[in-house]
Motif scaffolding. Structure first.
Motif, PDB file in Angstrom:
ATOM      1  N   THR A  61     -12.384  70.304  23.993  1.00  0.00           N
ATOM      2  CA  THR A  61     -13.817  70.193  24.260  1.00  0.00           C
ATOM      3  C   THR A  61     -14.354  68.880  23.708  1.00  0.00           C
ATOM      4  O   THR A  61     -14.061  68.499  22.575  1.00  0.00           O
ATOM      5  CB  THR A  61     -14.590  71.364  23.628  1.00  0.00           C
ATOM      6  OG1 THR A  61     -14.109  72.594  24.184  1.00  0.00           O
ATOM      7  CG2 THR A  61     -16.079  71.249  23.898  1.00  0.00           C
TER       8      THR A  61
ATOM      9  N   GLU B  26     -17.941  66.969  23.091  1.00  0.00           N
ATOM     10  CA  GLU B  26     -19.383  67.201  23.000  1.00  0.00           C
ATOM     11  C   GLU B  26     -20.085  65.876  22.724  1.00  0.00           C
ATOM     12  O   GLU B  26     -19.859  65.234  21.705  1.00  0.00           O
ATOM     13  CB  GLU B  26     -19.679  68.190  21.879  1.00  0.00           C
ATOM     14  CG  GLU B  26     -21.087  68.748  21.902  1.00  0.00           C
ATOM     15  CD  GLU B  26     -21.214  69.984  22.777  1.00  0.00           C
ATOM     16  OE1 GLU B  26     -22.317  70.226  23.284  1.00  0.00           O
ATOM     17  OE2 GLU B  26     -20.205  70.697  22.954  1.00  0.00           O
ATOM     18  N   THR B  27     -20.935  65.425  23.660  1.00  0.00           N
ATOM     19  CA  THR B  27     -21.716  64.205  23.450  1.00  0.00           C
ATOM     20  C   THR B  27     -23.197  64.540  23.571  1.00  0.00           C
ATOM     21  O   THR B  27     -23.578  65.691  23.785  1.00  0.00           O
ATOM     22  CB  THR B  27     -21.351  63.125  24.485  1.00  0.00           C
ATOM     23  OG1 THR B  27     -21.930  63.458  25.745  1.00  0.00           O
ATOM     24  CG2 THR B  27     -19.837  62.979  24.635  1.00  0.00           C
TER      25      THR B  27
ATOM     26  N   TYR C  66     -23.449  65.291  27.650  1.00  0.00           N
ATOM     27  CA  TYR C  66     -22.657  66.272  28.387  1.00  0.00           C
ATOM     28  C   TYR C  66     -21.693  66.995  27.463  1.00  0.00           C
ATOM     29  O   TYR C  66     -21.430  66.571  26.327  1.00  0.00           O
ATOM     30  CB  TYR C  66     -21.864  65.588  29.523  1.00  0.00           C
ATOM     31  CG  TYR C  66     -20.891  64.545  29.040  1.00  0.00           C
ATOM     32  CD1 TYR C  66     -19.610  64.882  28.604  1.00  0.00           C
ATOM     33  CD2 TYR C  66     -21.249  63.191  29.026  1.00  0.00           C
ATOM     34  CE1 TYR C  66     -18.713  63.918  28.156  1.00  0.00           C
ATOM     35  CE2 TYR C  66     -20.364  62.222  28.581  1.00  0.00           C
ATOM     36  CZ  TYR C  66     -19.099  62.592  28.154  1.00  0.00           C
ATOM     37  OH  TYR C  66     -18.220  61.640  27.702  1.00  0.00           O
ATOM     38  N   THR C  67     -21.163  68.089  27.974  1.00  0.00           N
ATOM     39  CA  THR C  67     -20.071  68.815  27.338  1.00  0.00           C
ATOM     40  C   THR C  67     -18.930  68.887  28.346  1.00  0.00           C
ATOM     41  O   THR C  67     -19.093  69.441  29.441  1.00  0.00           O
ATOM     42  CB  THR C  67     -20.493  70.237  26.937  1.00  0.00           C
ATOM     43  OG1 THR C  67     -21.582  70.167  26.018  1.00  0.00           O
ATOM     44  CG2 THR C  67     -19.335  70.970  26.288  1.00  0.00           C
TER      45      THR C  67
ATOM     46  N   LYS D 283     -26.218  67.926  29.952  1.00  0.00           N
ATOM     47  CA  LYS D 283     -27.179  68.586  29.060  1.00  0.00           C
ATOM     48  C   LYS D 283     -28.631  68.329  29.463  1.00  0.00           C
ATOM     49  O   LYS D 283     -29.500  69.176  29.223  1.00  0.00           O
ATOM     50  CB  LYS D 283     -26.961  68.107  27.620  1.00  0.00           C
ATOM     51  CG  LYS D 283     -25.659  68.568  27.000  1.00  0.00           C
ATOM     52  CD  LYS D 283     -25.567  68.108  25.550  1.00  0.00           C
ATOM     53  CE  LYS D 283     -24.329  68.667  24.865  1.00  0.00           C
ATOM     54  NZ  LYS D 283     -24.228  68.239  23.446  1.00  0.00           N
TER      55      LYS D 283
ATOM     56  N   GLU E 199      -9.592  68.922  19.077  1.00  0.00           N
ATOM     57  CA  GLU E 199     -10.991  68.511  19.152  1.00  0.00           C
ATOM     58  C   GLU E 199     -11.075  67.013  18.915  1.00  0.00           C
ATOM     59  O   GLU E 199     -10.311  66.461  18.130  1.00  0.00           O
ATOM     60  CB  GLU E 199     -11.841  69.248  18.104  1.00  0.00           C
ATOM     61  CG  GLU E 199     -11.933  70.749  18.320  1.00  0.00           C
ATOM     62  CD  GLU E 199     -12.810  71.422  17.268  1.00  0.00           C
ATOM     63  OE1 GLU E 199     -13.345  70.697  16.400  1.00  0.00           O
ATOM     64  OE2 GLU E 199     -12.953  72.650  17.328  1.00  0.00           O
TER      65      GLU E 199
ATOM     66  N   LYS F  62     -20.472  58.528  22.993  1.00  0.00           N
ATOM     67  CA  LYS F  62     -21.390  59.629  22.674  1.00  0.00           C
ATOM     68  C   LYS F  62     -22.717  59.524  23.416  1.00  0.00           C
ATOM     69  O   LYS F  62     -23.365  60.532  23.684  1.00  0.00           O
ATOM     70  CB  LYS F  62     -21.635  59.669  21.162  1.00  0.00           C
ATOM     71  CG  LYS F  62     -22.188  60.980  20.658  1.00  0.00           C
ATOM     72  CD  LYS F  62     -22.143  61.044  19.141  1.00  0.00           C
ATOM     73  CE  LYS F  62     -22.540  62.432  18.642  1.00  0.00           C
ATOM     74  NZ  LYS F  62     -22.474  62.536  17.168  1.00  0.00           N
TER      75      LYS F  62
END
Length: 553
Positions: free
Chosen positions: A80, A82-83, A86-87, A103, A149, A180
């Protein structure tokens, strides 16, 4: 005047709104032929496991001949990322992207709606960003990820490496670089030959795509499907063009991918990683492939293929900042030169009023003000033509058996009263490009997606409906704004100069009903524009009528 009114009400109404969409937006034009990219000369002597040297690489036949992918004794890990924007979820099966959720953009305009998903296919259907190298590396290759991760450094960057190897002696490493605060993802694929002799293949990066958005009456004519910017031209390929077999475009490739009305999933090949773009499948499920040239790897040699991946909104400012002509994906057609400044105006007014409904109203008022003088002249010309109608009827009756003489007398009548029969048409012709441009902007700009206006209008990209506790047949709710628009058109017709022909007069009065039905399922932002424009036209006609009465008093 009769000719003008019929032209304005019928030709402009139907051909502009329906005919334009069919003949220009929905017209199935074949892509512009593109010059074939220069192909590398393959070394053939002493080469083992050689992929046949073909000018246009086809993905599916090669997949059938590919060796079975590496099999893992453990389940594939999912990583995964995560920024702020978006994911993303990546899988070791093929090193593909399994999920990419935005997002800042939701699936619906409900408060609890999840983010917008851009990977619309299942693993069984196929996932995007799988890689193959000729017939020697399967796109379903299993990769070992170096971490579960990803972590971002102080610069907001994060790396993910995935490695695999084949029985043919190839080692493949996929390195993703995430930012990010940016939608762009860098992907570098390194192919190393560890066998005892040279190997040959073509690098191919795949996407499997399904429609990104639902459809309604406003968007049914808008393009959705594979697209690419190749050799300086935007190519948008409809599914019927590759329904009976794969279709390939070649040339200097800036980007290639799959687009919807509001979102784009694109591959930006760097250096020589993109020489051909192939697509096949159906409208419901399309497979596309960005392929490079034929490469030969000598023993111990490594070849890197670099790509930039953009999964995100088709927002003009964002796409321009990225470069690579990605902003051409926001295609307004022939009226691009007017549409993009119009979009800028919408965003300018939105910065101050924080409401795109108000922005639409202000843009409509601004355009009406610009065209006010020439529209005023046209309306006065129509008023003068109305005054001449009784005289023209008498002339037609007097010279009904002599058309040449009748035309001569009519022209003399125009000269005597200094009336230009085309005076009412010209202002409308000048406004048509602006109307088209604004029409296209209101249908295509992502800024209106889920943008509220006021009261029951909570999404300017969808039809307006006032819900009354139960569903009305066909409509669901009451289309209040659309009904107001129809009423304004009716009132405008009542104020406008009337034709002497009773049949034409009845047609004119029936047009508001036709327009109301046409606009029932159009985006409320477009209906709002039309309604405000009608109100301004009513005001202008009222002022002209009043000045005419004062002049005759």
């Amino acid at each position: 005047m009769d000719t003008y009114r019929a032209f304005l009400a019928i030709i402009i109404s139907f051909i502009i709104l329906i005919g334009y969409q069919y003949f220009f937006v929905g017209f199935d034009k074949p892509p512009v032929p593109v010059e074939t990219a220069a192909q590398k000369t393959a070394e053939t002597e002493g080469v083992k496991n050689v992929t046949p040297s073909v000018e246009l690489p086809k993905p599916q036949p090669e997949l059938k001949a590919a060796p079975p992918p590496a099999v893992s004794s453990r389940p594939a890990k999912e990583i995964t990322v995560e920024t702020d924007l978006y994911t993303a979820i990546l899988t070791e099966n093929g090193g593909a992207i399994k999920s990419f959720v935005l997002k800042q953009h939701k699936e619906t305009n409900k408060k609890d709606s999840p983010g917008k998903q851009l990977v619309m296919t299942t693993p069984e259907q196929g996932l995007p960003l799988k890689f193959s190298w000729g017939s020697l590396v399967s796109q379903d290759q299993f990769y070992d990820a170096d971490r579960q991760e990803v972590t971002f450094d102080s610069n907001g960057k994060a790396l993910l490496s995935m490695k695999s190897s084949t029985e043919n002696g190839l080692q493949i490493e996929r390195v993703y670089t995430f930012d990010k605060k940016h939608y762009l993802v860098d992907l570098v694929v390194k192919v190393t030959n560890t066998s005892a002799g040279p190997l040959q293949g073509i690098a191919q990066l795949y996407q499997v795509s399904a429609p990104l958005e639902g459809s309604n009456a406003s968007s049914q004519f808008l393009f959705s499907g594979p697209a690419a910017f190749i050799s300086g031209a935007l190519q948008e390929i409809k599914s019927k063009e590759f329904a009976e077999g794969a279709k390939t475009l070649q040339g200097k490739m800036d980007w290639a991918g799959y687009e919807g009305n509001y979102f784009l999933c694109a591959v930006l090949p760097l250096k020589d990683a993109g020489a051909a773009f192939t697509m096949e499948g159906t409208e419901a499920l399309t497979t596309t492939q960005v392929a490079g040239n034929l490469d030969t790897l000598q023993q111990g040699a490594t070849k890197e293929y670099s790509y930039r991946i953009f999964y995100g909104p088709k927002k003009l400012k964002l796409l321009k900042e990225i470069g690579f002509n990605l902003d051409k994906a926001l295609n307004f057609g022939w009226f691009d030169v007017i549409a993009k400044p119009t979009l800028w105006l919408l965003n300018f007014f939105h910065e101050y009023f924080r409401n795109y409904g108000i922005a639409i109203i202000l843009v409509t008022v601004l355009f009406k003000a610009v065209f006010w003088p020439i529209t005023q002249k046209g309306m006065k010309s129509m008023k003068n033509m109305q005054k001449l109608q009784p005289k023209m009827v008498k002339l037609k009756e007097k010279y009904k058996d002599d058309p040449a003489k009748m035309n001569q007398e009519v022209m003399n009548l125009y000269k005597t009263y200094k009336v230009n029969p085309l005076g009412g048409c010209l202002p409308m012709v000048l406004q048509i490009p602006v109307f088209f441009a604004l029409y296209k902007v209101l249908l295509q700009c992502i800024e209106l997606r889920h943008a509220p206006f006021m009261l029951w209008i909570t999404d300017l990209s969808m039809p307006d409906r006032l819900w009354i506790g139960f569903d009305l047949p066909y409509l669901g709710g009451i289309p209040v704004l659309t009904l107001l628009m129809g009423a304004s058109m009716f009132f405008q017709q009542k104020l406008s100069p009337t034709t002497a022909d009773p049949t034409q007069a009845k047609i004119m009065m029936f047009l508001p009903v036709i327009f109301t039905f046409m606009f029932l399922n159009f985006a409320s932002g477009l209906v709002l524009y039309w309604f405000v424009n009608n109100l301004l036209a009513i005001l202008q006609q009222y002022l002209i009528n009043r000045s005419g009465k004062q002049a005759t008093a």
